[in-house]
Motif scaffolding. Sequence first.
Motif, PDB file in Angstrom:
ATOM      1  N   THR A   1     -23.003 -19.990   3.239  1.00 31.42           N
ATOM      2  CA  THR A   1     -23.772 -18.767   3.436  1.00 31.42           C
ATOM      3  C   THR A   1     -23.344 -18.013   4.689  1.00 31.42           C
ATOM      4  OG1 THR A   1     -25.495 -19.920   4.690  1.00 31.42           O
ATOM      5  CG2 THR A   1     -25.793 -19.770   2.304  1.00 31.42           C
ATOM      6  N   ARG A   2     -22.485 -18.624   5.475  1.00 31.47           N
ATOM      7  CA  ARG A   2     -22.093 -18.020   6.752  1.00 31.47           C
ATOM      8  C   ARG A   2     -20.767 -17.280   6.684  1.00 31.47           C
ATOM      9  NH1 ARG A   2     -23.127 -22.823  10.877  1.00 31.47           N
ATOM     10  NH2 ARG A   2     -22.431 -21.269  12.372  1.00 31.47           N
TER      11      ARG A   2
ATOM     12  N   LEU B   1     -15.446 -17.663  10.953  1.00 28.76           N
ATOM     13  CA  LEU B   1     -16.801 -17.504  11.493  1.00 28.76           C
ATOM     14  C   LEU B   1     -16.753 -16.894  12.892  1.00 28.76           C
ATOM     15  CD1 LEU B   1     -18.390 -20.846  10.264  1.00 28.76           C
ATOM     16  CD2 LEU B   1     -18.743 -18.555   9.334  1.00 28.76           C
TER      17      LEU B   1
ATOM     18  N   TRP C   1     -17.043 -22.782  17.769  1.00 22.62           N
ATOM     19  CA  TRP C   1     -17.195 -22.644  16.315  1.00 22.62           C
ATOM     20  C   TRP C   1     -16.615 -23.856  15.591  1.00 22.62           C
ATOM     21  CZ3 TRP C   1     -20.544 -19.989  13.883  1.00 22.62           C
ATOM     22  CH2 TRP C   1     -21.020 -18.794  14.398  1.00 22.62           C
TER      23      TRP C   1
ATOM     24  N   GLU D   1     -18.781 -13.585  13.104  1.00 20.49           N
ATOM     25  CA  GLU D   1     -20.081 -13.688  13.760  1.00 20.49           C
ATOM     26  C   GLU D   1     -20.014 -13.557  15.276  1.00 20.49           C
ATOM     27  OE1 GLU D   1     -22.468 -16.997  12.438  1.00 20.49           O
ATOM     28  OE2 GLU D   1     -21.906 -16.673  10.358  1.00 20.49           O
TER      29      GLU D   1
END
Length: 139
Positions: free
Chosen positions: A46-47, A93, A105, A97
């Motif tokens: 979901t990321r 990510l 990460w 993000e």
Amino acid sequence: KIYRDQKQELLKVFKKFSGKEDKPGEAKTMSLGEYLDMLEESGLDTRATERSVKLAFVRSKETVLDETDPKSKSRQLKFVEFLESIGRLAAILWREEGGMDFLGWLQDVIAELVKTVRKKASLAAAAAAVMASSRDLST
């Protein structure tokens, strides 16, 4: 250093989610389906976008001379390629993000995968204990 320190735990993750498409006696490899299942169970799916996750998988593969040879396993990850895919996922990510640095990460992704395997192991142990106690009660 991060991979070296977590190698045994990552090997457990790899073994837990790989090998379903391998023949008996073959070295374990991880298919894209197994990779996606692993990420779904850990919540990492979901990321990042599905496209990004698939690219992390595909770009982690070593070059194969003959992709049409079924023995080449050109669509499955070996353990070293699995490690590469984790790094690539962490990089995705990090870019998408932001926040912590890349190594943060990478540690986060590894921690989520290890936590998933540990959780599955404790659930299996609890189920085995329930089964054993129910056998004891029935005798």
